[in-house]
Structures are given as C-alpha cells and as structure tokens.
Design a protein around this motif. Structure first.
Motif, PDB file in Angstrom:
ATOM      1  N   ALA A  10      -8.186 -32.042  -9.793  1.00 16.73           N
ATOM      2  CA  ALA A  10      -7.509 -32.513 -11.007  1.00 16.73           C
ATOM      3  C   ALA A  10      -6.342 -33.413 -10.645  1.00 16.73           C
ATOM      4  O   ALA A  10      -5.596 -33.146  -9.704  1.00 16.73           O
ATOM      5  CB  ALA A  10      -7.017 -31.328 -11.827  1.00 16.73           C
ATOM      6  N   SER A  12      -3.996 -37.274 -12.232  1.00 11.80           N
ATOM      7  CA  SER A  12      -3.758 -38.239 -13.300  1.00 11.80           C
ATOM      8  C   SER A  12      -3.260 -39.533 -12.688  1.00 11.80           C
ATOM      9  O   SER A  12      -2.775 -39.552 -11.552  1.00 11.80           O
ATOM     10  CB  SER A  12      -2.764 -37.704 -14.333  1.00 11.80           C
ATOM     11  N   PHE A  30      -6.099 -38.643 -17.380  1.00  9.49           N
ATOM     12  CA  PHE A  30      -6.230 -37.390 -16.637  1.00  9.49           C
ATOM     13  C   PHE A  30      -7.639 -37.332 -16.060  1.00  9.49           C
ATOM     14  O   PHE A  30      -8.625 -37.548 -16.769  1.00  9.49           O
ATOM     15  CB  PHE A  30      -5.935 -36.208 -17.551  1.00  9.49           C
ATOM     16  N   SER A  31      -7.718 -37.055 -14.768  1.00 10.49           N
ATOM     17  CA  SER A  31      -8.979 -37.199 -14.054  1.00 10.49           C
ATOM     18  C   SER A  31      -9.380 -35.912 -13.354  1.00 10.49           C
ATOM     19  O   SER A  31      -8.558 -35.038 -13.071  1.00 10.49           O
ATOM     20  CB  SER A  31      -8.863 -38.316 -13.015  1.00 10.49           C
ATOM     21  N   PHE A  32     -10.676 -35.836 -13.077  1.00 13.76           N
ATOM     22  CA  PHE A  32     -11.195 -34.788 -12.203  1.00 13.76           C
ATOM     23  C   PHE A  32     -12.228 -35.415 -11.292  1.00 13.76           C
ATOM     24  O   PHE A  32     -13.125 -36.148 -11.749  1.00 13.76           O
ATOM     25  CB  PHE A  32     -11.840 -33.643 -12.986  1.00 13.76           C
ATOM     26  N   ALA A  55      -4.722 -33.533 -20.846  1.00 15.20           N
ATOM     27  CA  ALA A  55      -4.741 -32.746 -19.609  1.00 15.20           C
ATOM     28  C   ALA A  55      -5.535 -31.456 -19.798  1.00 15.20           C
ATOM     29  O   ALA A  55      -6.349 -31.075 -18.942  1.00 15.20           O
ATOM     30  CB  ALA A  55      -3.318 -32.437 -19.163  1.00 15.20           C
ATOM     31  N   ARG A  58      -9.270 -32.222 -19.943  1.00 13.10           N
ATOM     32  CA  ARG A  58      -9.773 -32.428 -18.585  1.00 13.10           C
ATOM     33  C   ARG A  58     -10.042 -31.094 -17.878  1.00 13.10           C
ATOM     34  O   ARG A  58     -11.083 -30.911 -17.233  1.00 13.10           O
ATOM     35  CB  ARG A  58      -8.756 -33.258 -17.806  1.00 13.10           C
ATOM     36  N   ASP A  59      -9.108 -30.158 -18.032  1.00 12.18           N
ATOM     37  CA  ASP A  59      -9.254 -28.858 -17.375  1.00 12.18           C
ATOM     38  C   ASP A  59     -10.454 -28.081 -17.909  1.00 12.18           C
ATOM     39  O   ASP A  59     -11.109 -27.337 -17.158  1.00 12.18           O
ATOM     40  CB  ASP A  59      -7.979 -28.029 -17.565  1.00 12.18           C
ATOM     41  N   ALA A  62     -13.598 -29.649 -16.334  1.00 14.67           N
ATOM     42  CA  ALA A  62     -13.654 -29.675 -14.871  1.00 14.67           C
ATOM     43  C   ALA A  62     -14.646 -28.684 -14.243  1.00 14.67           C
ATOM     44  O   ALA A  62     -15.367 -29.058 -13.303  1.00 14.67           O
ATOM     45  CB  ALA A  62     -12.260 -29.468 -14.297  1.00 14.67           C
TER      46      ALA A  62
END
Length: 275
Positions: A10, A12, A30-32, A55, A58-59, A62
């Motif tokens: 995880a 950003s 926000f990235s994974f 965020a 994203r979580d 993920a």
C-alpha cells in the motif's frame, strides 16, 4: 507528468494532471502493488464512494488484488477540488443548480482517469495498453457516466456495483438523469450499450429505508431499493439494445449475501476484472 515510484504494498503518490482544464491540478492517488508485480501486471482504476475515502477503499480492495496479482489505483476526488455530486458522481459536466450550465467538454472530470493510467503506465514501464475500471455506489455512477460520455478506449472491462440511481440512456432526458442536452446522439447510446460492462449487485442491498438511498423522483421511479433499481435498469437497457439493433455488451452478476458496502462486493469485483 508526475514523478513517483510505485512501491510494493500500500502507498500513495501525487499525480500532476497537466491535461486538466482550465488549468493543471494535482490529486493524490492511493495505490496497491502486489508482491508478484511485473511489467505485465493487470492495472485496475477504482472509484471510491461519496465519502471520498480513497485510502480506505484501496485497503478494502488490496487483499483480493494481492491474491489476483493486480495493481490498484484509487484517485482521490477530494471535496475541495471536486465539490458535491455534480463535480464527482456526475463528472463535472454541468454546474450545479440553479445554474445547470453545461461546461466545455475539456472541463469534464472523466479525462483524468485516462491520463492517470497512461502516466502510471509510462512511469512503471508497464506493457499494458488497457485497464479495468471498478466503482461502487457513487463510484459506480462515475463509472457508468464515464463509459457513456467518452471514448474510453483504454478500458477493456468495467464493473459498476450497487448504484443508487442510474442515468438513463435516453436523449430526451437532460443530463444527469438522462444523456440529453450535452451534445450526444444515438451513436453514443449504441456505443454505451455495447461496452464490456458488468453490473454487480449485492442481493442484500435491498433496504428501502437506507438513509443514503437517493430519493428524488427519477430515482424512486427505478425501484424501492438499490437491488431492485439495478435489476430494473439492466432489463431496461437489454430491451433498449434490442430496439436499437445492437448486441448488449453488459452482463449482470449478483453477489449472494452482499450488502451495499461489503467485502464480498470488492472481492467479486476484483475477480471479474481479473478476466
């Protein structure tokens, strides 16, 4: 163009959108990135809900993205730059009431998705020419309008989950309830109906008393709750495609036991986009 690295797990980064009109702007993404990532890894752009909680979204995506080996990008449409449903859910096509003026096409907010994908693709050296698009609730409203109003040539498959109210493919109804009044024609209707799109519905998203359920007249005419509205809309568009002589590119999937905001929806959406 942005300068960043896409770290494993995880993270950003700030995307500088030089193509935004009327002037460049920056937005946090926000990235994974899964442990198995390589230049051929599948990329998914995911649109958060009305809470703008990028965020957290994203979580939620993920765990299945790690299992499937998918990169996830969640651009944050923060309420300062994109205030209200007209600037986010509806794509910034019109100013909010009472003005309702149609903005120039290059001011619409949909283009940021394509520019973000191509910027990330260049930065990480991805071999991917296309990406998957996912949205739940308000994010699904954005996804559907993005597909309907734009070329969207880089999207190979989209999932719109648990929409609260559906824009009708109808040129006689003004946008955002329909597709009229913004310079579209029947070619846009035909293109929209042939998109590769999955309408994903939780069969427990059926509470007519949900306080966040849209209740304006056009929404209520589609059904008493989100599940009913999704089923009605899919059938409506199936019949419309038949009347226009086009093959509907959409599919309907039901997530058994899933409610409106539900890990089952996120996992099933990621699996659909895994191809």
């Amino acid at each position: 163009m942005s300068e960043f690295t896409l770290a494993e797990g995880a993270g950003s980064f700030v995307f500088r959108d030089d193509g935004a009109a009327p002037s460049p702007r920056s937005m946090r993404v926000f990235s994974f990135c899964p442990r198995s990532s390589h230049r051929h890894t599948r990329i998914i752009v995911a649109m958060h809900g009305v809470d703008r909680a990028a965020a957290e979204f994203r979580d939620l995506l993920a765990p299945q993205a790690e299992r499937n080996g998918q990169i996830v990008l969640v651009p944050e449409f923060d309420p300062d730059q994109f205030p209200g449903v007209h600037a986010y859910n509806f794509g910034g096509v019109r100013r909010p009431p009472p003005d309702n003026a149609v903005l120039p096409r290059d001011h619409w907010n949909f283009g940021v998705i394509d520019r973000l994908f191509h910027d990330v693709r260049r930065t990480i050296g991805s071999s991917r020419d296309t990406f998957g698009l996912f949205g739940n609730s308000a994010g699904a409203q954005f996804v559907l309008r993005y597909l309907a109003l734009n070329e969207a040539a880089s999207v190979d498959l989209a999932v719109a989950a648990n929409c609260g109210c559906y824009m009708l493919p109808d040129l006689t109804k003004d946008y955002p309830d329909g597709m009229g009044g913004i310079g579209l024609d029947e070619c846009h209707l035909r293109r929209y109906l042939t998109r590769l799109l999955v309408i994903l519905l939780g069969d427990a998203d059926n509470d007519p008393e949900d306080p966040h359920l849209p209740r304006w007249d056009e929404a209520m005419a589609q059904g008493p709750h989100r599940l009913a509205r999704g089923l009605w809309h899919f059938q409506h568009c199936t019949e419309l495609a038949r009347s226009l002589g086009v093959t509907l590119g959409w599919k309907l999937q039901i997530a058994p036991g899933a409610g409106h905001v539900d890990q089952l929806i996120y996992d099933q959406g990621a699996d659909i986009l895994n191809g």
